[in-house]
Design an enzyme around this catalytic site. Structure first.
Site, PDB file in Angstrom:
ATOM      1  N   THR A 113      37.768  41.218 -14.447  1.00 29.60           N
ATOM      2  CA  THR A 113      37.087  40.569 -13.334  1.00 29.60           C
ATOM      3  C   THR A 113      37.889  40.910 -12.078  1.00 29.60           C
ATOM      4  O   THR A 113      38.937  41.554 -12.165  1.00 29.60           O
ATOM      5  CB  THR A 113      37.051  39.037 -13.537  1.00 29.60           C
ATOM      6  OG1 THR A 113      38.401  38.587 -13.729  1.00 29.60           O
ATOM      7  CG2 THR A 113      36.209  38.659 -14.746  1.00 29.60           C
ATOM      8  N   GLU A 160      39.723  39.074 -10.317  1.00 31.15           N
ATOM      9  CA  GLU A 160      41.066  38.497 -10.342  1.00 31.15           C
ATOM     10  C   GLU A 160      41.897  39.268 -11.369  1.00 31.15           C
ATOM     11  O   GLU A 160      41.493  39.403 -12.533  1.00 31.15           O
ATOM     12  CB  GLU A 160      40.986  37.011 -10.728  1.00 31.15           C
ATOM     13  CG  GLU A 160      42.245  36.263 -10.382  1.00 31.15           C
ATOM     14  CD  GLU A 160      42.191  34.807 -10.835  1.00 31.15           C
ATOM     15  OE1 GLU A 160      43.262  34.216 -10.976  1.00 31.15           O
ATOM     16  OE2 GLU A 160      41.088  34.294 -11.068  1.00 31.15           O
ATOM     17  N   ASN A 208      40.356  45.808 -20.280  1.00 32.75           N
ATOM     18  CA  ASN A 208      41.736  46.181 -19.937  1.00 32.75           C
ATOM     19  C   ASN A 208      42.673  45.763 -21.062  1.00 32.75           C
ATOM     20  O   ASN A 208      42.378  44.841 -21.815  1.00 32.75           O
ATOM     21  CB  ASN A 208      42.144  45.470 -18.636  1.00 32.75           C
ATOM     22  CG  ASN A 208      43.543  45.836 -18.172  1.00 32.75           C
ATOM     23  OD1 ASN A 208      43.924  47.016 -18.205  1.00 32.75           O
ATOM     24  ND2 ASN A 208      44.316  44.853 -17.747  1.00 32.75           N
ATOM     25  N   ASN A 212      47.921  54.531 -25.312  1.00 30.77           N
ATOM     26  CA  ASN A 212      46.742  53.744 -25.706  1.00 30.77           C
ATOM     27  C   ASN A 212      45.508  54.638 -25.813  1.00 30.77           C
ATOM     28  O   ASN A 212      44.677  54.453 -26.700  1.00 30.77           O
ATOM     29  CB  ASN A 212      46.500  52.590 -24.728  1.00 30.77           C
ATOM     30  CG  ASN A 212      47.365  51.388 -25.056  1.00 30.77           C
ATOM     31  OD1 ASN A 212      47.123  50.691 -26.049  1.00 30.77           O
ATOM     32  ND2 ASN A 212      48.388  51.167 -24.247  1.00 30.77           N
ATOM     33  N   ARG A 258      45.442  51.029 -10.818  1.00 29.24           N
ATOM     34  CA  ARG A 258      44.736  50.649  -9.603  1.00 29.24           C
ATOM     35  C   ARG A 258      43.942  49.376  -9.877  1.00 29.24           C
ATOM     36  O   ARG A 258      43.451  49.186 -10.993  1.00 29.24           O
ATOM     37  CB  ARG A 258      43.742  51.749  -9.171  1.00 29.24           C
ATOM     38  CG  ARG A 258      44.386  53.018  -8.683  1.00 29.24           C
ATOM     39  CD  ARG A 258      43.324  54.034  -8.315  1.00 29.24           C
ATOM     40  NE  ARG A 258      42.460  53.604  -7.230  1.00 29.24           N
ATOM     41  CZ  ARG A 258      42.753  53.747  -5.938  1.00 29.24           C
ATOM     42  NH1 ARG A 258      43.876  54.329  -5.579  1.00 29.24           N
ATOM     43  NH2 ARG A 258      41.914  53.328  -5.015  1.00 29.24           N
ATOM     44  N   HIS A 279      46.659  44.507 -21.522  1.00 30.70           N
ATOM     45  CA  HIS A 279      47.817  44.024 -20.757  1.00 30.70           C
ATOM     46  C   HIS A 279      48.949  43.685 -21.723  1.00 30.70           C
ATOM     47  O   HIS A 279      48.706  43.037 -22.749  1.00 30.70           O
ATOM     48  CB  HIS A 279      47.411  42.789 -19.938  1.00 30.70           C
ATOM     49  CG  HIS A 279      48.499  42.290 -19.047  1.00 30.70           C
ATOM     50  ND1 HIS A 279      48.891  42.966 -17.911  1.00 30.70           N
ATOM     51  CD2 HIS A 279      49.304  41.213 -19.133  1.00 30.70           C
ATOM     52  CE1 HIS A 279      49.884  42.304 -17.331  1.00 30.70           C
ATOM     53  NE2 HIS A 279      50.150  41.236 -18.062  1.00 30.70           N
ATOM     54  N   GLY A 331      49.595  57.549 -21.539  1.00 32.73           N
ATOM     55  CA  GLY A 331      48.376  57.626 -22.350  1.00 32.73           C
ATOM     56  C   GLY A 331      48.519  57.390 -23.840  1.00 32.73           C
ATOM     57  O   GLY A 331      47.745  57.925 -24.625  1.00 32.73           O
TER      58      GLY A 331
END
Ligand code: GRF
Length: 217
Positions: free
Chosen positions: A141, A143, A107, A14, A91, A109, A12
């Site tokens: 999305t 993907e 998100n 971020n 997830r 990454h 955590g």
């Protein structure tokens, strides 16, 4: 105010960057209302409690993916959440969840997408021998790690870097671009056209590009 839910499975940091940004008035009109984890021992939950933010654990045991995502979406809709931030949430969300929050899930990454999608992006970067690595925020999305890109930050890869050193350098920039992205969203400055994110006005993020030479030679 724009109500934000942060989903996190692990340490955590971020989340902490977001909470500190809110406290320091650097999150614009965004307010972190709830932190959700799939792990009841996630450090992220402790951090949320430290900042007096509501926490919720949704255990995947005994629920299939669709049921999990439906329950998660219901819980966030009940709380009138406007934006969902994935900050190390381990997830993959299905359309059941994403259709409840269209273009409202962000998100972070640890790579310069579209390079190095999926797990252990820092290791992938080292394996590939790239000279520059970084982080990306993007809309989620179906993907994985492929949605419209909001912000990216670049850092050098040094010849003697190991995974931990590179991860730490990337993480420091994650802590800048994630709050900045949430703020842009909250200020209504992001729009998506043809799969690309348009940003209204200037983005001022210190360290967004690190103009450092990547090699000693
Ligand atoms: C970060 O590297 C983030 O990019 C990835 O998961 C990690 C989460 O770290 N999605 P933390 O839990 O925020 O410290």
């Amino acid at each position: 105010m724009l109500s934000v839910a942060v989903l996190a499975s692990g340490r955590g940091t971020n989340l902490r960057a977001l909470l500190e940004a809110e406290q320091g008035d650097r999150l614009g009109p965004a307010s972190i209302e709830v932190v959700v984890s799939d792990q009841d021992d996630a450090r992220a939950l402790e951090r949320a409690r430290h900042f007096d933010v509501e926490t919720m654990v949704l255990d995947p045991d005994g629920r299939d993916r669709e049921a999990y995502d439906a329950e998660l979406a219901d819980a966030l809709e009940d709380r009138d959440v406007d934006l969902v931030v994935l900050a190390g949430f381990m997830r993959i969300l299905t359309s059941t969840f994403l259709s409840a929050f269209p273009q409202r899930v962000i998100n972070i990454h640890p790579a310069l997408l579209p390079s190095f999608r999926g797990t252990d992006a820092q290791h992938q970067a080292l394996d590939a021998g790239v000279r520059v690595a970084g982080a990306t925020t993007h809309f989620v999305t179906e993907e994985v790690d492929a949605g419209p890109i909001i912000l990216q930050s670049a850092v050098p890869v040094r010849p003697d870097d190991d995974r931990e050193q590179l991860s730490q350098r990337i993480l420091a920039t994650e802590h800048e671009i994630l709050p900045a992205s949430v703020r842009l969203f909250a200020e209504g400055r992001l729009s998506i056209e043809d799969g690309r994110v348009h940003i209204k006005g200037d983005v001022d993020i210190e360290g967004r590009i690190v103009p450092e030479v990547a090699d000693d030679g």
